[in-house]
Design an enzyme around this catalytic site. Structure first.
Site, mmCIF file in Angstrom:
data_model
loop_
_atom_site.group_PDB
_atom_site.id
_atom_site.type_symbol
_atom_site.label_atom_id
_atom_site.label_comp_id
_atom_site.label_asym_id
_atom_site.label_seq_id
_atom_site.Cartn_x
_atom_site.Cartn_y
_atom_site.Cartn_z
ATOM 1 N N ASP A 101 -11.565 -136.176 46.818
ATOM 2 C CA ASP A 101 -10.675 -136.015 48.113
ATOM 3 C C ASP A 101 -12.016 -137.256 49.105
ATOM 4 O OD1 ASP A 101 -8.501 -135.684 48.538
ATOM 5 O OD2 ASP A 101 -8.979 -133.416 49.733
ATOM 6 N N TYR B 186 -8.525 -123.239 37.821
ATOM 7 C CA TYR B 186 -6.914 -123.402 38.570
ATOM 8 C C TYR B 186 -5.618 -122.844 38.108
ATOM 9 C CZ TYR B 186 -8.572 -127.272 41.700
ATOM 10 O OH TYR B 186 -9.200 -127.483 42.522
ATOM 11 N N ASP C 51 -23.422 -132.257 41.921
ATOM 12 C CA ASP C 51 -23.898 -132.138 42.854
ATOM 13 C C ASP C 51 -24.173 -133.733 42.995
ATOM 14 O OD1 ASP C 51 -25.843 -131.404 40.399
ATOM 15 O OD2 ASP C 51 -26.349 -130.560 41.819
ATOM 16 N N ASP D 165 -10.571 -132.296 42.679
ATOM 17 C CA ASP D 165 -9.851 -132.243 43.498
ATOM 18 C C ASP D 165 -11.093 -132.823 44.780
ATOM 19 O OD1 ASP D 165 -8.755 -130.672 45.230
ATOM 20 O OD2 ASP D 165 -8.323 -129.139 44.388
ATOM 21 N N LYS E 154 -20.752 -129.807 35.306
ATOM 22 C CA LYS E 154 -22.140 -129.270 35.368
ATOM 23 C C LYS E 154 -22.724 -128.655 34.254
ATOM 24 C CE LYS E 154 -24.456 -127.025 38.123
ATOM 25 N NZ LYS E 154 -25.631 -127.793 39.564
#
Ligand code: NAD
Length: 356
Positions: A248, A142, A220, A244, A188
């Site tokens: 959620d 970001y 994942d 993020d 990752k």
């Protein structure tokens, strides 16, 4: 003890839900012998209406002079025509920056009386569901360089420094010590260099917390495990982008948006506490909102900023008993069932805090 709380009610349902959280704090204060002094300040659309800017300097000063900050929500159609630099939501980024908030904490917990609202099959929940996602907030893709080449190829630079990983990792390990002593670090590292740095740094930090169990998952697999067996998690530690998405995902498996609190923490004990939902303009001013996410945010403030875990337990216990007794606001009631107002729900929680 005495505590100074900055109160940013914001827009839409913000004033209604924050009022109920303040009542819960006051009730805990009466019961345990603490005084909470509130200083209110405008933010978001309310601040635009009052002084023309979404985050007035005075609001920042009041937050910086407080022991902690309680926030409702900001935004609404009334301010959609504001320029991007003065949109209500911009105030959230601004206040996070001003207060040095680098860690976002989102608990996801299944409240037994609301188990029906959980989209997972009951057998997936045999180990329960009570986890927190600790998400880094100030770095990652970001905030890296962004560009677009002449041929349209686009770039978003994912960056992390060892210091940034270290401070969020410490937060996660400290949090695990206040919970069930287990951190799962999500990255990752099979593909990304930032993730390899993440893993090395987390491993180094972990040496200082031999009492906390640490394991690693690729993002994942973590996304999959969250819906297959969420009970395996206590604290999920992860970067901004993965956090993020995973926070959620973790939220939605609990059922209702009106139930989910959050915290943003800095290096100091001061934090900002707010529900994860928005200002719900569709039900604003109707006394219909569910105040529980904000009440639980106040409980998180007691636990993580004011070091009052027993008092936090008193609020959370009261919420559970109210739900067990069958009290529901419209968002968590079954279709056709009776439901109560926002203020009646707040009242019911306060009675349970007193009686608990
Ligand atoms: P929202 O979370 O405000 O509402 C989504 C749906 O959930 C609506 O139907 C709403 O009525 C319902 N809902 C939300 N909170 C509830 C509660 N406590 N009790 C009962 N029902 C509840 O999201 P949105 O509609 O996408 O956004 C509305 C405004 O809020 C926008 O301006 C948006 O930018 C802003 N927003 C602010 C924040 C924040 O302040 N942190 C977060 C998200 C959205």
């Amino acid at each position: 003890m005495e505590f100074r709380i900055a109160v940013l009610k914001g827009d839409g349902i913000g004033p209604e839900i924050v009022a109920e959280a303040m009542k819960a704090l006051d009730t805990v204060g009466e019961k345990f012998g603490h005084t909470f002094t509130y200083e209110e300040a405008p933010i978001g659309g309310a601040a635009i209406d009052a002084v023309g800017e979404c985050l007035p300097e005075r609001t920042v000063d009041i937050c910086q002079g407080s022991d902690s900050v309680l926030l409702g929500a900001v935004g609404g159609p009334k301010w959609d025509s504001q320029p991007p630099s003065n949109r209500p939501e911009k105030a959230l980024l601004g206040i996070r920056k001003e207060l040095g908030l680098f860690a976002n904490i989102r608990p996801a917990r299944l409240w037994e009386p609301l188990a029906d609202a959980c989209p997972l099959k009951p057998e997936r929940l045999k180990d329960g569901l009570d986890l927190v996602v600790v998400r880094e907030l100030t770095s990652d893709v970001y905030f890296g360089d962004k560009s677009r080449d002449a041929d349209g190829r686009s770039h978003d630079d994912m960056t992390y420094s060892p210091e940034e990983v270290e401070r969020i990792a410490r937060r996660a390990f400290e949090m695990a010590r206040q919970r069930r002593n287990h951190v799962t670090s999500v990255d990752k590292a099979n593909v990304l260099e930032t993730s390899r740095l993440w893993r090395e740094t987390v491993a180094r930090v972990a040496e200082g917390y031999p009492d906390v169990e640490l394991d690693y998952l690729y993002v994942d697999n973590a996304a999959m495990q969250l819906v297959l067996n969420p009970g395996q998690f206590d604290v999920i530690l992860t970067g901004n982008l993965f956090g993020d998405i995973l926070s959620d995902e973790a939220s939605c498996i609990t059922g209702s948006i009106g139930m989910l609190p959050s915290a943003s923490l800095s290096l100091s004990s001061r934090g900002m506490y707010e529900p994860i939902h928005g200002s719900a303009p569709d039900i604003a001013g109707k006394n219909l909102a569910n105040p529980i996410a904000t009440v639980l945010s106040a409980a998180m403030m007691l636990r993580y900023s004011l070091n009052l875990p027993q008092e936090a337990d008193a609020i959370e216990g009261a919420v559970n008993r109210v739900l067990e007794a069958g009290f529901r606001t419209a968002d968590i009631a079954k279709p056709g069932d009776e439901y109560m107002t926002c203020s009646d729900m707040g009242q019911a929680i306060c009675s349970e805090i007193r009686n608990g």
